[in-house]
Design an enzyme around this catalytic site. Structure first.
Site, PDB file in Angstrom:
ATOM      1  N   GLY A  15      -2.618  -8.425  -0.308  1.00 43.66           N
ATOM      2  CA  GLY A  15      -4.150  -8.245  -0.473  1.00 43.66           C
ATOM      3  C   GLY A  15      -4.263  -6.994  -1.251  1.00 43.66           C
ATOM      4  CB  ALA A  26      -6.320  -1.835 -18.555  1.00 47.44           C
ATOM      5  CB  VAL A  27      -4.202  -6.471 -18.152  1.00 51.78           C
ATOM      6  CG1 VAL A  27      -3.236  -7.748 -18.424  1.00 51.78           C
ATOM      7  CG2 VAL A  27      -3.222  -5.967 -17.210  1.00 51.78           C
ATOM      8  NE  ARG A  76      -1.373 -11.217   3.182  1.00 52.46           N
ATOM      9  CZ  ARG A  76      -0.758  -9.591   2.233  1.00 52.46           C
ATOM     10  NH1 ARG A  76      -0.103  -9.870   1.789  1.00 52.46           N
ATOM     11  NH2 ARG A  76      -2.023  -8.582   2.971  1.00 52.46           N
ATOM     12  CG  ASP A 107       7.569  -5.221  -1.313  1.00 50.85           C
ATOM     13  OD1 ASP A 107       8.446  -4.677  -1.798  1.00 50.85           O
ATOM     14  OD2 ASP A 107       8.348  -5.667   0.045  1.00 50.85           O
ATOM     15  N   GLY A 108       5.129  -8.041  -2.113  1.00 52.46           N
ATOM     16  CA  GLY A 108       5.090  -9.555  -1.687  1.00 52.46           C
ATOM     17  C   GLY A 108       4.996 -10.040  -3.011  1.00 52.46           C
ATOM     18  CB  THR A 130      -0.209  -2.350  -2.127  1.00 52.76           C
ATOM     19  OG1 THR A 130      -0.587  -2.345  -0.638  1.00 52.76           O
ATOM     20  CG2 THR A 130       0.466  -1.592  -2.953  1.00 52.76           C
ATOM     21  CG  ASP A 132      -0.630  -1.635   2.177  1.00 58.21           C
ATOM     22  OD1 ASP A 132      -0.823  -1.236   3.737  1.00 58.21           O
ATOM     23  OD2 ASP A 132       0.785  -2.681   2.479  1.00 58.21           O
ATOM     24  CG  ASP A 134       4.601  -0.988   0.784  1.00 59.60           C
ATOM     25  OD1 ASP A 134       3.497  -0.658  -0.173  1.00 59.60           O
ATOM     26  OD2 ASP A 134       4.025  -1.727   1.712  1.00 59.60           O
ATOM     27  NE  ARG A 159     -12.664  16.029  13.699  1.00 60.00           N
ATOM     28  CZ  ARG A 159     -11.636  16.294  14.164  1.00 60.00           C
ATOM     29  NH1 ARG A 159     -10.782  16.587  15.840  1.00 60.00           N
ATOM     30  NH2 ARG A 159     -10.206  16.432  13.326  1.00 60.00           N
ATOM     31  NE  ARG A 176       3.236  -4.429   3.465  1.00 60.86           N
ATOM     32  CZ  ARG A 176       4.681  -5.031   2.592  1.00 60.86           C
ATOM     33  NH1 ARG A 176       5.331  -5.609   3.080  1.00 60.86           N
ATOM     34  NH2 ARG A 176       5.577  -3.908   2.126  1.00 60.86           N
ATOM     35  CB  ALA A 191      -6.471  13.379  12.151  1.00 61.21           C
ATOM     36  CD  GLU A 192      -7.805  16.937  17.110  1.00 59.93           C
ATOM     37  OE1 GLU A 192      -8.175  16.215  16.275  1.00 59.93           O
ATOM     38  OE2 GLU A 192      -8.261  18.059  16.969  1.00 59.93           O
TER      39      GLU A 192
END
Ligand code: F6P
Length: 327
Positions: A15, A26-27, A76, A107-108, A130, A132, A134, A159, A176, A191-192
């Site tokens: 993604g 930069a790379v 992907r 991750d993938g 990502t 995510d 994660d 809202r 994900r 948020a509630e």
């Protein structure tokens, strides 16, 4: 400098995330300044298999730091998950005389990199990109901050209408398998509640979310639902609410892929720039098969295998802050 690395390859995969372009820039520039040639690989691992490679100069990455998405395109690629696919990819690397590979993704992407590195003698450096957030071993991933701000802005807008109509809004957020984006966007937007996969049973989270006890005096509520916290996402949660709480007539808003778009925040541009430079430095230091990450504001080098295998958990104080502040 490692005498054997004359040419690096760089690709983005999985993604897309805002800030990937800043990392590519930069790379490219850090490699060139260290007398390496840079070969851009288009469409991630698919392009590596198909040989979609183009040499980059410093000018090729001009004017991209502010752009969302990835100029290298992304994909992907199921074929790369097979040994045959990785063999073709390695043949491209050999044909293009690429001595080391830098992969920008999640991750993938890192799982594919690990497999390639285990089968062939090619140093690989991963840069976490990502929305995510994660990946274990880095406090943040490129794109997460921008996505967080995007979700927050969307919830702010919801809202306005939610308050006017005194409604419950269920907002579905990407991530994900992880709830970082959902939880922190919930805190940032006031948020509630947030329903995330990392915390207790969804039924319990829902009960807390839809107006028990202290919350009863509120005339509108916003609940953020992580896309995979419950099968069917926010739509499924809405059905449960309608069934068990007929006093509500919830509205669902699925934010979807707009969360991945937009110009990267300053923070994402900065970490992408630092991580891109750090990736080249890692190669100069003869490191291989690691992810460059950020830990407590400093560059950290983490084995790719660990970044993939270990699970990063959400912070308990963030979870508690949301509960405390949503009374
Ligand atoms: O990993 C990034 C991400 O946006 C996840 O949050 C989401 O679950 C997934 O990608 C969506 O993937 P795709 O763009 O292939 O539908």
């Amino acid at each position: 400098m490692s005498y054997s690395i004359k040419t690096i390859g760089v690709l983005t995969s999985g993604g897309d995330a805002p800030g990937m372009n800043a990392a590519v820039r930069a790379v490219t520039r850090a490699a060139i300044i260290n007398n390496m040639r840079v070969k851009a690989i288009f469409r991630g691992y698919k392009g590596l298999i198909d040989g979609e490679v183009q040499e980059f100069t410093s000018q090729d990455v001009s004017g991209i730091i502010q752009r969302g998405g990835t100029i290298l395109k992304s994909a992907r690629c199921a074929e790369f998950m097979t040994p045959e696919g990785r063999k073709k990819a390695y043949e491209t690397l050999q044909r293009e005389q690429i001595d080391a590979l830098i992969v920008i993704g999640g991750d993938g992407t890192f799982t594919g990199a690990r497999d390639l590195a285990q089968e062939y003698n090619i140093p690989i450096i991963g840069i976490p990109g990502t929305i995510d957030n994660d990946l274990w071993g880095t406090d943040c991933t490129i794109g997460y901050d921008t996505a967080l701000n995007t979700v927050m802005e969307c919830v702010d807008k919801l809202r306005d209408t939610g308050t006017s109509h005194e409604r419950l809004f269920l907002v579905e957020v990407m991530g994900r398998d992880a709830g970082f984006l959902t939880l922190n966007a919930a805190i940032a937007a006031g948020a509630e509640a947030a329903i995330i996969p990392e915390r207790e049973a969804v039924a319990e989270q829902l009960k807390a979310a839809v107006g028990q006890g202290q919350r009863k005096h509120k005339n509108s509520s916003i609940v953020l639902v992580q896309e995979h916290a419950v099968e069917g996402g926010a739509m499924a949660v809405a059905k449960v609410v309608e069934e068990h709480h007929p006093e509500y007539s919830p509205r669902v808003s699925i934010l979807g892929h707009l969360q991945r778009g937009g110009s990267p925040s300053a923070y994402d541009r900065i970490i992408a720039s630092r991580l891109g430079c750090a990736a080249i430095q890692a190669l100069l230091d003869d490191q291989r098969n690691i992810m460059v990450g950020i830990q407590n504001g400093e560059i950290a080098y983490v084995p790719l295998v660990k970044a993939i295998k270990q699970k990063k958990d959400i912070k308990q104080d963030e979870w508690e802050a949301l509960q405390t502040l949503s009374i």
